[in-house]
Design an enzyme around this catalytic site. Structure first.
Site, PDB file in Angstrom:
ATOM      1  N   HIS A 230      -2.834  -5.844   5.917  1.00 33.19           N
ATOM      2  CA  HIS A 230      -3.996  -6.405   5.358  1.00 33.19           C
ATOM      3  C   HIS A 230      -3.409  -5.063   3.420  1.00 33.19           C
ATOM      4  O   HIS A 230      -4.618  -4.552   3.637  1.00 33.19           O
ATOM      5  CB  HIS A 230      -5.100  -5.810   5.892  1.00 33.19           C
ATOM      6  CG  HIS A 230      -5.917  -6.798   7.065  1.00 33.19           C
ATOM      7  ND1 HIS A 230      -5.816  -8.327   6.727  1.00 33.19           N
ATOM      8  CD2 HIS A 230      -4.999  -6.044   7.837  1.00 33.19           C
ATOM      9  CE1 HIS A 230      -5.929  -8.102   7.836  1.00 33.19           C
ATOM     10  NE2 HIS A 230      -6.159  -7.587   8.757  1.00 33.19           N
ATOM     11  N   ARG A 231      -2.092  -5.578   4.146  1.00 36.24           N
ATOM     12  CA  ARG A 231      -1.418  -4.171   2.780  1.00 36.24           C
ATOM     13  C   ARG A 231      -2.211  -2.930   3.267  1.00 36.24           C
ATOM     14  O   ARG A 231      -2.071  -1.802   2.774  1.00 36.24           O
ATOM     15  CB  ARG A 231      -2.639  -4.440   1.643  1.00 36.24           C
ATOM     16  CG  ARG A 231      -1.953  -6.010   1.216  1.00 36.24           C
ATOM     17  CD  ARG A 231      -1.121  -5.759  -0.213  1.00 36.24           C
ATOM     18  NE  ARG A 231      -0.133  -6.570   0.043  1.00 36.24           N
ATOM     19  CZ  ARG A 231       0.002  -7.472  -1.035  1.00 36.24           C
ATOM     20  NH1 ARG A 231      -0.417  -7.385  -2.560  1.00 36.24           N
ATOM     21  NH2 ARG A 231       0.643  -8.969  -1.329  1.00 36.24           N
ATOM     22  N   LEU A 232      -3.064  -2.532   4.302  1.00 35.57           N
ATOM     23  CA  LEU A 232      -3.150  -0.870   5.032  1.00 35.57           C
ATOM     24  C   LEU A 232      -1.584  -0.414   5.585  1.00 35.57           C
ATOM     25  O   LEU A 232      -1.581  -0.250   6.569  1.00 35.57           O
ATOM     26  CB  LEU A 232      -3.940  -1.716   6.174  1.00 35.57           C
ATOM     27  CG  LEU A 232      -5.549  -1.640   5.883  1.00 35.57           C
ATOM     28  CD1 LEU A 232      -5.971  -1.858   7.039  1.00 35.57           C
ATOM     29  CD2 LEU A 232      -6.063  -1.082   4.789  1.00 35.57           C
ATOM     30  N   HIS A 233      -1.083  -0.455   4.975  1.00 36.74           N
ATOM     31  CA  HIS A 233       0.379  -0.082   5.032  1.00 36.74           C
ATOM     32  C   HIS A 233       0.817   1.636   5.238  1.00 36.74           C
ATOM     33  O   HIS A 233      -0.458   1.877   4.878  1.00 36.74           O
ATOM     34  CB  HIS A 233       1.819   0.275   3.582  1.00 36.74           C
ATOM     35  CG  HIS A 233       1.661  -1.175   2.892  1.00 36.74           C
ATOM     36  ND1 HIS A 233       1.446  -2.679   3.663  1.00 36.74           N
ATOM     37  CD2 HIS A 233       0.999  -1.768   1.532  1.00 36.74           C
ATOM     38  CE1 HIS A 233       1.631  -3.667   2.811  1.00 36.74           C
ATOM     39  NE2 HIS A 233       1.543  -3.006   1.997  1.00 36.74           N
TER      40      HIS A 233
END
Ligand code: FMN
Length: 193
Positions: A170-173
């Site tokens: 979820h692009r929650l890098h």
């Protein structure tokens, strides 16, 4: 969990060497001369320890001139197979001649002669001129050891800031930032991706 950035780098680098099809040691080196305009190119990491990250080049190249004018630089690794990046910032210093001699001696004879043949970053009239120059040097060095050219040496980036970036769903890098304090200890924090 590893909380020392040098140990963490070694761990990631070992995984990258196992995972990447080639050039896990390739890193982008960004420099900026006195004018402050950045330039970037790939170089190979040829040594890492508690002091920093070493690479070798022609000191009379564009990067060499920019480092001479401004010792601040940055490195970037992007290991695509692992979806990871490491960003490193700090000051660059020459490795010293003994270390440069030792590394130069590990290079193939062709690569050592190549270091003599290339006026790195300066205009080249034609490919043929370069090849002729190389062949002339091969003949001149015949039967002799190929010593390190005086202008060719290593630099070490002494890191002040190292960030480890990991791809997450979820692009929650994840971004783990290490900053070096005046006493040499490292502090760790997280950054929003
Ligand atoms: C994967 C890769 C690794 C490279 N490694 C080095 C290196 O270790 N040293 C070097 O001088 N140039 C290396 N080069 C060439 C540089 O990217 C660059 O073309 C050259 O150093 C001249 O840069 P400059 O004109 O900015 O000084 C490499 C290029 C690639 C694509």
């Amino acid at each position: 969990m590893i909380t020392d950035p040098h140990a963490l780098f070694e761990s990631w680098f070992a995984e990258a060497r196992a995972a990447e099809p080639n050039d896990a040691e390739a890193m982008a080196l960004a420099t900026a001369g006195a004018g402050g305009r950045p330039s970037v190119r790939m170089v190979l990491l040829k040594g890492h320890d508690e002091r920093g990250f070493a690479f070798y080049t022609n000191s009379e190249s564009r990067k060499g001139a920019e480092i001479a004018a401004n010792a601040q630089a940055a490195l970037l690794f992007h290991w695509k197979s692992l979806r990871r990046q490491v960003r490193i910032e700090g000051t660059v210093a020459p490795t010293g001649t003994a270390e440069a001699d030792a590394y130069f001696a590990t290079r193939s004879r062709d690569a050592r002669i190549g270091a003599w043949a290339s006026d790195q970053s300066r205009p080249l009239e034609s490919r043929a001129a370069f090849e002729a120059r190389y062949e002339k040097l091969v003949a001149e060095f015949e039967g002799e050891d190929v010593a390190r050219p005086g202008y060719w040496w290593g630099y070490r980036l002494l890191p002040e800031r190292i960030e480890f970036w990991t791809d997450r769903p979820h692009r929650l890098h994840e971004r783990r930032l290490f900053v070096r304090l005046a006493d040499g200890a490292w502090t760790e924090s997280l950054l929003y991706p």
